[in-house]
Every structure is written in C-alpha cells, then in structure tokens.
Design an enzyme around this catalytic site. Structure first.
Site, PDB file in Angstrom:
ATOM      1  N   GLN A  45       0.803  -1.220   0.000  1.00  0.00           N
ATOM      2  CA  GLN A  45       0.000   0.000   0.000  1.00  0.00           C
ATOM      3  C   GLN A  45       0.838   1.273   0.000  1.00  0.00           C
ATOM      4  O   GLN A  45       0.322   2.343  -0.304  1.00  0.00           O
ATOM      5  CB  GLN A  45      -0.969  -0.025   1.185  1.00  0.00           C
ATOM      6  CG  GLN A  45      -2.041  -1.091   1.004  1.00  0.00           C
ATOM      7  CD  GLN A  45      -2.973  -1.200   2.186  1.00  0.00           C
ATOM      8  OE1 GLN A  45      -2.736  -1.961   3.109  1.00  0.00           O
ATOM      9  NE2 GLN A  45      -4.049  -0.436   2.184  1.00  0.00           N
ATOM     10  N   HIS A  79       0.629  -9.364   4.315  1.00  0.00           N
ATOM     11  CA  HIS A  79      -0.487  -8.414   4.337  1.00  0.00           C
ATOM     12  C   HIS A  79      -1.088  -8.359   2.928  1.00  0.00           C
ATOM     13  O   HIS A  79      -0.866  -7.416   2.177  1.00  0.00           O
ATOM     14  CB  HIS A  79       0.005  -7.042   4.793  1.00  0.00           C
ATOM     15  CG  HIS A  79      -1.100  -6.077   5.131  1.00  0.00           C
ATOM     16  ND1 HIS A  79      -1.334  -5.607   6.409  1.00  0.00           N
ATOM     17  CD2 HIS A  79      -2.035  -5.490   4.360  1.00  0.00           C
ATOM     18  CE1 HIS A  79      -2.361  -4.779   6.392  1.00  0.00           C
ATOM     19  NE2 HIS A  79      -2.813  -4.679   5.156  1.00  0.00           N
ATOM     20  N   ASN A 134      -2.143 -11.117   8.091  1.00  0.00           N
ATOM     21  CA  ASN A 134      -3.118 -10.052   8.263  1.00  0.00           C
ATOM     22  C   ASN A 134      -4.472 -10.460   7.683  1.00  0.00           C
ATOM     23  O   ASN A 134      -4.546 -10.865   6.519  1.00  0.00           O
ATOM     24  CB  ASN A 134      -2.620  -8.799   7.531  1.00  0.00           C
ATOM     25  CG  ASN A 134      -3.691  -7.732   7.424  1.00  0.00           C
ATOM     26  OD1 ASN A 134      -4.062  -7.119   8.419  1.00  0.00           O
ATOM     27  ND2 ASN A 134      -4.220  -7.542   6.222  1.00  0.00           N
ATOM     28  N   GLU A 135      -5.524 -10.353   8.473  1.00  0.00           N
ATOM     29  CA  GLU A 135      -6.904 -10.562   8.019  1.00  0.00           C
ATOM     30  C   GLU A 135      -7.037 -11.758   7.067  1.00  0.00           C
ATOM     31  O   GLU A 135      -7.514 -11.606   5.927  1.00  0.00           O
ATOM     32  CB  GLU A 135      -7.439  -9.278   7.365  1.00  0.00           C
ATOM     33  CG  GLU A 135      -7.396  -8.083   8.309  1.00  0.00           C
ATOM     34  CD  GLU A 135      -8.095  -6.834   7.776  1.00  0.00           C
ATOM     35  OE1 GLU A 135      -8.521  -6.826   6.611  1.00  0.00           O
ATOM     36  OE2 GLU A 135      -8.249  -5.874   8.554  1.00  0.00           O
TER      37      GLU A 135
END
Ligand SMILES: *[C@@H]1O[C@H](CO)[C@@H](O)[C@H](O)[C@H]1NC(C)=O
Ligand SMILES: *[C@@H]1O[C@H](CO)[C@@H](O)[C@H](O)[C@H]1NC(C)=O
Ligand SMILES: *[C@@H]1O[C@H](CO)[C@@H](O)[C@H](O)[C@H]1NC(C)=O
Ligand SMILES: *[C@@H]1O[C@H](CO)[C@@H](O)[C@H](O)[C@H]1NC(C)=O
Ligand SMILES: *[C@@H]1O[C@H](CO)[C@@H](O)[C@H](O)[C@H]1NC(C)=O
Ligand SMILES: *[C@@H]1O[C@H](CO)[C@@H](O)[C@H](O)[C@H]1NC(C)=O
Ligand SMILES: *[C@@H]1O[C@H](CO)[C@@H](O)[C@H](O)[C@H]1NC(C)=O
Ligand SMILES: *[C@@H]1O[C@H](CO)[C@@H](O)[C@H](O)[C@H]1NC(C)=O
Length: 619
Positions: free
Chosen positions: A176, A274, A331-332
């Site tokens: 990101q 991620h 992550n998630e």
C-alpha cells in the site's frame, strides 16, 4: 424509518433549579451539581486576548538509551533452520524496459527466470517508477510542522491512564505504500494482478521503499513509539518456495528499515503477509473463481502454501527476531482465504511459526495474528435467535481461527456445517495448535447489526456465493440500528464511528477467548476528503472523533471492564493505496503523489496528544 416515540415521550419539566435532570429522554448531567438560577449581566473591559491560545508543539520520541534483544542474532538463528540459505541479487525493471537480457535460462532461479515472472504476469506499465530509485536521506522536520492544531470543542473527559507497557502505534503495509514493485529483485504479487487496468495500481504509490527513513523520522518527530509495517514476501524470496534463494537487497532493505526505526527511538512491529501473496500461487488455476468465503483468492489454499509460508516466516525470524518484539503472521486471513482449505492452511502455518519462534528460537517477543470482523451485534441484544445469529457471524469470521489457536477447541460448527469440504481438526492437530498466539490482533473498524433473514439460516447455508448473496454467513447484515438510525457517523466506506460497540467487542473477545488483545487496526476514511483543499483535508475532525472516542473506550474497557488490551495501532499513518483506490483516505497524513510531500493531519496530533496525556506513549 426513525422512531419519534422517544421524543414524544420526553416530557420537559425544567422548572426550578433542582429539576434539571429529566428522566424522560433528555441526557442526564450528573456532573452538574449547582447550576445558577438566573444569569448576571454586566459590563467589563473587552479584550481579544481570550482568543490567544498557547502554542504547543509535538514532543518527539527521545533518542534510545538502551538496546533490547528479543531473540538470537542471525548467525545463531540461521543454524536452527533445517535448510541452508543461499542469497543472490536480481535486477530491476526500469521505465519503458520491455526485456531484461539474461543468458542463464537453465537456472530456474536465475535472472532470466526472474524477469520472465514479470513478463508472464502481463501487466501494463509495471515499469513505471516515481521520483526515486535510491534511499533518500532523511531531513529533520522544522518545528513549524509540529505546531498542534486547535482542539475540537467536544472530546473525551475520562480520567484514566494507559497501563505501563501499553503499545500505541501506527501502521501501514508494504504494497500500500512502498511502490518500486519491479525494482531490486521483487517478484509480482497477486495485488498487481487483482484489479482491472483501469483502476489505480500500487506500482508507485507513496514511494516508501525509498522514502522510509523520512517517513519514520516524521513518526518519531510527532512522538509515536511503535511502527507497524509489513514485509513483502516477493522481495525476500522472489521465487516463493523453500530452497529458492533469498534476495540480498530485500533483506538489506528491511534490516536497514528496522535499524532506522530503532535508531530514532521507536520500536518495530512486523507483519509477514499483508494480502501481497506472491503471484506464484494463483498463476492460472482458480484465479478468478468465486470463493466459498472471503473476497479474494490469496492462494492460501495451495498445496504449497503452508510449507512455503512457514519457510518464508522462519527466514524473517532468523534475520530480524533479535530486534523485533511483535510479530503478526498473517493479516486478516479470512478476506483472502477463498475456501476452507485456505482457512485450515492459515491455522496450521500460523501454529508452526509460533512453535518455531518460541520453542526453537526461544524468542521473547510476542507472535500473533491480525483478524478482521466488523463485530456482529444482535439487532435486539435480548432476542436469543438474533444473539445466535450474531454468534454465528462472529464464529465464522473469528472463531475459525480463535477456537483452535486461542482455546485449543474444534472449528466452529457453523464452519464445519457450511463450507464445502470442511474437516474437523484431529485431537493431535488441536494439541499442536492450542494456545499458539500471544495476542489476538483485532482490526475492529466498525460494527454490523445482525438479524435473521426471512428465508432462515439453514436454507442459505446449503447454497453458495453464486446462488445466495448472504452465503456463507447467512444472516442479515445492516449498518442501522433497530430504529433505523445509522450505527454511527459514516465514513467514505464501510466504517462508522462506533465506540460503544467497540467496548462491547473488546469485552466479547476477552471473555470468550481469554487472550490479550491488540486493537491492531482502526481508522476512518473521512467522506469525500480527497476532494477538498489541502488545508481542509488537514482539519479532519471526524477522524479525530473516531480515534479519540475509540481510545477512550479502550481505557474504559481496561479499567472498568477488566479487559486486557495491550495495545492499539492506528491505521494508517498516511494516505495510501487502498486496493485500487487512492480516494478512500484512511491516513493521518496527506500525501501528494506527484511531489511525494507529506503533511500531518489534525487527527494525528490529536491521537498522540490523547495518548501522551494519559502516559501511554511508552517513553
Ligand atoms: C498572543 O500570541 C502571540 C503568538 O504566540 C504572541 O506573540 C503574543 O504575545 C500573545 N499575546 C498575548 C496577549 O498573550
Ligand atoms: C505461470 O504459468 C506459466 C504457464 O504455465 C509459466 O510459464 C510461468 O512460469 C508461471 N509464472 C509464475 C510466476 O510462476
Ligand atoms: C500505460 O501508460 C500509457 C502511457 O503513459 C498510458 O497511455 C496508458 O493509459 C497506461 N495504461 C495503464 C493501464 O495504466
Ligand atoms: C531454548 O531454551 C531451552 C530451555 O530453556 C534450551 O534448552 C535451548 O537450548 C534454548 N535454545 C536456544 C536456541 O537458545
Ligand atoms: C479450495 O480451492 C482449491 C482451488 O480451487 C481447490 O483445489 C481445493 O480443493 C478447495 N478446497 C475445498 C475444501 O474445497
Ligand atoms: C427475534 O428475532 C427473530 C429473528 O430476527 C424474529 O423473527 C423474532 O420475531 C424476534 N423475537 C422477538 C420477541 O422480537
Ligand atoms: C452453486 O450452486 C448451484 C445450485 O446448486 C450450482 O449449480 C453451482 O454449480 C454452484 N456453484 C458453485 C461455485 O459451487
Ligand atoms: C501535488 O503537488 C503538485 C505540485 O505542487 C500540484 O500541482 C498538485 O495539485 C498537487 N496534487 C494534489 C492532489 O494536491
């Protein structure tokens, strides 16, 4: 449909001075003991001086005075691996380049093989780069950038402090913010392939790969102690799998980054994965099939995933565990799980890495994972059918990981009954997986109001995502309460300001899973923020309200409810690439991606001030 019954029932009986608290709907003010009966009008000499606010500056993180060690140094740790590591370097795609000449076509991990991964990915403009191709030296921030903004009129009035050791920090993730996707040997990730060419990509984004020192310096200057970032798998292992060579430039980059975090007096928190799984896993097969659960195909279902991810994770531990006290494996995972195999693989891979860290490396830091679940709450908290539905929703999103990992218990019945091919864990597997996390990281952005659809849960649970939009949870999800009001002030996207739900959520998690909690992400993309003038983007009061109300409820959770919340990590420390979108801004800094300038928003000062005023900055 808003109910006026409360208002209608409210009887205003504000007569004499002692009758100022009504019981029929107006807000009680227990703090107001003796309000005056009548005003006293008078003249006095007028002055503008009452407008003069004291100028305050952010307080920087102090320089470090001690060095902490959380595990063995690389030379010692690497001996604990069952494989021998080889390192090498690959190339970079420069602007406009269409071919990288290499003659080592026989080497499956050579230059030719590396560049052909990019060619096979068949992306438009992936050789685009921004302003930088080498690490930029940081420059100190002028104090003029550190002047605190005016305070909001309303704000928390609590009198609590954060317990010693509370971990307050800010987060970002590799894809990101880094950019430089085809440089210094990085391999393509699924994120480069996920979106149509017409959507904004992650190719350049904030150029944090080269601007990381300046970005970290800004965090230290505003006073943040913990920096949570993710490492790109494809930068460390461009060929993904065990036995493939380690990218020397990737290791050097993250070594330098971690050292710089420590040099400025901050502490690193590392996430291993991620969303940016190497493209290797979804090349061709199952790429765009409809998932059974989650939104994207993260490749976790691959037969090679567990072994490959564990190998990658161990390589990170051996290189960085000496200096990093907090680790997040995935992550998630729910969002990219794709199907039951993906979920099951994540649970096994996580447990293996936990055991390696604590049993083999004797790491003294913490290892956990970060989970997403926009907390399901029953529409009527006293209706057992709706309570059961909310529990189903939370079990399927969280329980699938936390039953085995936190409690050593079987996968939730709802998972086993709903997802195709779901299999229970064996007793032996459960023993191995049981209690393999030091914390639950919860990305508790917002809440979801749950009720039961007219068709019922059972019927839907037999279907699939193509035939039933409620599948696999099979509950009705809303963002309005039982009276038709939004559950809180709405952002640009799915996030609402829901501090009261957060406190209930923390209590739910702690009392159900009996594991320390980190609020591992929370943040608020202010509606239409990116369309506003810079100066107005910087004055982001809704985001301040979100952060301060959440932090205030964290304190109440700790002190009034006895919930062990060990940290809170705000998402994000700057506006970034939100998976095909730069307009949905979660950042506490504005970024101009033409000039790569950054500006602190008001909320950044506000949250640091809130935590600092309550002894929670950890220095
Ligand atoms: C008001 O603030 C300005 C700027 O800080 C300062 O120069 C001035 O002396 C202050 N005046 C009073 C009356 O405090
Ligand atoms: C993707 O598949 C093609 C065709 O099977 C293969 O040649 C290529 O090496 C694969 N790419 C990656 C990144 O594995
Ligand atoms: C790629 O770059 C060219 C030239 O700048 C541009 O015309 C084209 O729209 C770009 N394509 C994508 C998918 O970004
Ligand atoms: C880890 O600790 C155990 C027991 O305390 C010890 O036997 C083992 O040698 C240690 N391993 C390392 C890598 O230090
Ligand atoms: C998950 O998806 C993969 C890829 O399509 C498939 O091979 C695997 O069998 C699926 N797992 C289950 C349990 O359906
Ligand atoms: C409880 O919730 C169910 C499902 O949403 C609904 O059908 C039922 O009427 C509710 N019962 C009461 C007493 O409100
Ligand atoms: C979904 O269910 C329908 C109806 O049973 C079936 O035809 C279809 O193949 C299923 N789709 C998937 C992706 O399993
Ligand atoms: C970024 O900076 C450039 C140069 O100052 C300016 O022209 C542009 O409008 C800015 N972009 C945004 C989104 O503010």
């Amino acid at each position: 449909m808003k109910s006026l019954s409360l208002l209608a029932a409210a009887v205003a009986v504000v007569q004499a001075q002692e009758v100022y608290i009504t019981t029929s709907g107006y807000t009680a003010r227990p703090q107001c003991t003796e309000p005056p009966a009548t005003p006293t009008y008078r003249f006095q000499s007028f002055s503008y001086a009452s407008l003069n606010d004291t100028v305050r500056y952010a307080i920087s993180v102090p320089s470090p005075t001690t060095t902490h060690t959380y595990g063995p140094a690389y030379s010692e740790a690497v001996a604990k691996l069952s494989t021998t590591l080889s390192t090498t370097t690959w190339g970079s795609w420069l602007p406009g380049q269409t071919i990288i000449s290499a003659t080592d076509t026989a080497d499956k991990y050579g230059q030719a093989a590396w560049s052909s991964q990019w060619l096979h990915a068949s992306l438009a403009n992936y050789t685009d780069i921004g302003l930088y191709t080498t690490t930029v030296s940081p420059t100190p921030l002028p104090t003029s950038e550190l002047v605190l903004p005016p305070r909001d009129y309303f704000g928390p009035t609590d009198c609590y402090n954060f317990p010693e050791g509370f971990t307050f920090g800010v987060a970002g993730s590799a894809a990101q913010i880094e950019g430089a996707i085809g440089l210094e040997g990085r391999a393509p990730s699924i994120l480069e392939k996920m979106l149509p060419d017409t959507k904004p990509q992650d190719y350049v984004t904030n150029e944090n790969y080269y601007l990381y020192k300046q970005d970290i310096q800004r965090l230290a200057s505003i006073g943040v102690k913990y920096y949570s970032f993710s490492i790109s798998w494809g930068r460390i292992l461009p060929f993904t799998v065990p036995g493939s060579p380690v990218n020397e430039q990737g290791i050097k980059h993250y070594n330098d980054l971690i050292d710089y975090v420590l040099e400025v007096g901050m502490v690193p928190i590392v996430t291993m994965l991620h969303f940016d799984t190497p493209l290797y896993f979804i090349n061709a097969s199952a790429g765009y099939a409809v998932p059974d659960i989650g939104y994207q195909n993260g490749g976790y279902w691959s037969e090679e995933f567990v072994e490959s991810f564990v190998n990658y994770g161990k390589i990170l531990f051996t290189h960085f565990a000496d200096r990093v006290p907090f680790w997040v494996t995935i992550n998630e995972p729910l969002l990219y799980a794709f199907n039951f195999t993906g979920l099951d693989n994540v649970v096994h891979a996580h447990a293996e890495l936990y055991h390696f860290y604590h049993d083999t490396l004797n790491g003294t830091g913490k290892v956990g994972l970060k989970l997403n679940d926009n907390f399901g709450v029953p529409k009527n908290p006293e209706n057992q059918t709706e309570i059961d539905a909310a529990n189903r929703f939370n079990d399927m999103q969280l329980g699938v990981f936390t039953y085995p990992i936190c409690l050593g218990q079987q996968y939730p019945k709802s998972i086993l009954d709903t997802l195709p091919g779901a299999k229970p864990l064996s007793k032996k597997e459960l023993e191995y997986i049981s209690h393999t996390t030091d914390f639950i990281g919860i990305d508790a952005y917002t809440a979801t109001v749950i009720s039961v659809p007219a068709e019922g849960i059972e019927n839907c649970a037999k279907q699939n995502m193509t035939t039933n939009s409620l599948y696999p949870y099979c509950v009705t999800q809303e963002t309005v309460n039982a009276y038709g009001w939004d559950i809180g002030y709405r952002s640009q996207s799915y996030v609402y300001i829901t501090p009261i739900y957060l406190r209930t959520y923390l209590s739910y998690l702690w009392n159900t899973y009996k594991t320390p909690l980190i609020l591992s992400e929370f943040g608020f993309p202010v509606y239409a923020e990116s369309t506003r003038d810079l100066v107005d983007q910087l004055y982001d009061s809704p985001r301040s309200e979100y952060y301060l109300s959440f932090m205030s409820e964290v304190l109440k959770s700790i002190w009034e409810d006895g919930v062990n919340v060990i940290g809170a990590i705000a998402w994000s420390f700057m506006d970034n690439w939100e998976f095909g979108d730069y307009a949905q801004q979660f950042g506490m800094q504005v970024v101009n991606r033409t000039t790569q300038e950054r500006w602190f928003k008001k909320s950044f000062f506000d949250i640091v001030d809130f935590v600092g005023a309550r002894n929670g900055l950890g220095y």
